[in-house]
Design an enzyme around this catalytic site. Structure first.
Site, mmCIF file in Angstrom:
data_model
loop_
_atom_site.group_PDB
_atom_site.id
_atom_site.type_symbol
_atom_site.label_atom_id
_atom_site.label_comp_id
_atom_site.label_asym_id
_atom_site.label_seq_id
_atom_site.Cartn_x
_atom_site.Cartn_y
_atom_site.Cartn_z
ATOM 1 N N ASN A 88 0.808 -1.230 0.000
ATOM 2 C CA ASN A 88 0.000 0.000 0.000
ATOM 3 C C ASN A 88 0.834 1.270 0.000
ATOM 4 O OD1 ASN A 88 -2.469 -1.222 -0.118
ATOM 5 N ND2 ASN A 88 -2.717 -1.344 2.108
ATOM 6 N N HIS A 89 0.339 2.250 -0.737
ATOM 7 C CA HIS A 89 0.903 3.598 -0.696
ATOM 8 C C HIS A 89 0.090 4.406 0.314
ATOM 9 C CE1 HIS A 89 2.923 3.619 -4.937
ATOM 10 N NE2 HIS A 89 3.088 2.474 -4.305
ATOM 11 N N PRO A 90 0.645 5.506 0.827
ATOM 12 C CA PRO A 90 -0.160 6.327 1.752
ATOM 13 C C PRO A 90 -1.349 6.931 0.981
ATOM 14 C CG PRO A 90 1.907 7.417 1.179
ATOM 15 C CD PRO A 90 1.984 6.046 0.607
ATOM 16 N N THR A 96 -0.347 10.082 -3.422
ATOM 17 C CA THR A 96 -0.019 8.698 -3.034
ATOM 18 C C THR A 96 1.447 8.378 -3.358
ATOM 19 O OG1 THR A 96 -0.739 7.921 -5.203
ATOM 20 C CG2 THR A 96 -2.353 7.790 -3.409
#
Ligand SMILES: CC(C)(COP(=O)(O)OP(=O)(O)OC[C@H]1O[C@@H](n2cnc3c(N)ncnc32)[C@H](O)[C@@H]1OP(=O)(O)O)[C@@H](O)C(=O)NCCC(=O)NCCS
Length: 212
Positions: A88-90, A96
């Site tokens: 996952n990316h932020p 992102t």
């Protein structure tokens, strides 16, 4: 009859005695701090043996905080893989773009991103090109149809398919499922499983009860 070899990297022997090198017994091919794998579980792929972990879980790094636990006798077809939380990316901010990943030593990455462990039970069959999303639990004896994307937990002995994967049907009546989970044949000694594999191929509970 000799069927199971717990020490083999490639467990399938072809009729001419040669070894089928694209099927890999995961326990003997993967040494990854975030992966726990039970005996006799296998995955078929066309990469190099040493690439097995990165093909199966491309975003699970040795420093990831999430884990994948795979039970015994799991069968994973070509093209299947796990997307882990570590992929996952932020998402809460305006971008992102994973800026911190480009200097992990100084930024420490994204320690606050939530992570979830993925659990695959025993005797689970993942068909061709199945994607398992982060944090999913797939119960013992479940079958995941080809091309499915599993986003939510799948009950033991369900056949699930589609995107998102939903239950197509249950393999057995609830009383049989409970008994199978209690019997947990996958924990028997390998010699006993080999000796009685034809009973496991059939679905006659009274026959199985005589061994339990
Ligand atoms: C899941 C599977 C085992 C079901 O087999 P089955 O019980 O004979 O299934 P059926 O063909 O009778 O289909 C039953 C229902 O499931 C649906 N279905 C079957 N395969 C599906 C799939 N891959 N994705 C979504 N739905 C699927 C069918 O559309 C049907 O739905 P309906 O009842 O609404 O019409 C089979 O479809 C499958 O995906 N096998 C995986 C094979 C594979 O990938 N092998 C790789 C080498 S190990």
């Amino acid at each position: 009859m000799h069927l199971l070899n717990p020490d083999a990297v490639h467990p399938i022997m072809l009729p001419d005695g040669s070894v089928f090198t694209e099927t890999v017994q995961l326990k003997n091919a993967i040494d990854h701090p975030c992966m726990e794998i039970g005996a006799f579980s296998y995955f078929t792929h066309s990469g190099k043996v040493e690439e097995t972990a990165s093909i199966l879980a491309p975003y699970l790094y040795p420093f990831s905080r999430d884990t994948i636990k795979i039970g015994k006798f799991v069968q994973i077809a070509r093209g299947s893989f796990f997307i882990t939380s570590s992929a996952n990316h932020p998402m809460a901010g305006f971008s992102t773009y994973p800026f911190r990943s480009f200097n992990l030593a100084e930024t420490g990455g994204y320690p606050d991103l939530p992570f979830k462990d993925t659990i695959i039970g025993n005797d689970v069959w993942l068909g061709h090109n199945v994607t398992v999303m982060p944090g999913v639990t797939i119960g013992d004896g479940a079958i995941i149809a080809a091309g499915s994307v599993v986003t939510r937990d799948i009950a033991p002995y369900a056949i699930a398919g589609g995107n998102p994967a939903g239950v197509i049907r249950m393999r057995f009546e609830p009383n049989i499922v409970s008994r199978l989970l209690e019997i947990a044949w996958w924990n028997w000694p390998a010699e006993e499983i080999e000796q009685h594999f034809e009973i496991l191929e059939r679905a006659d509970l009274s026959e199985l009860e005589q061994l339990a």
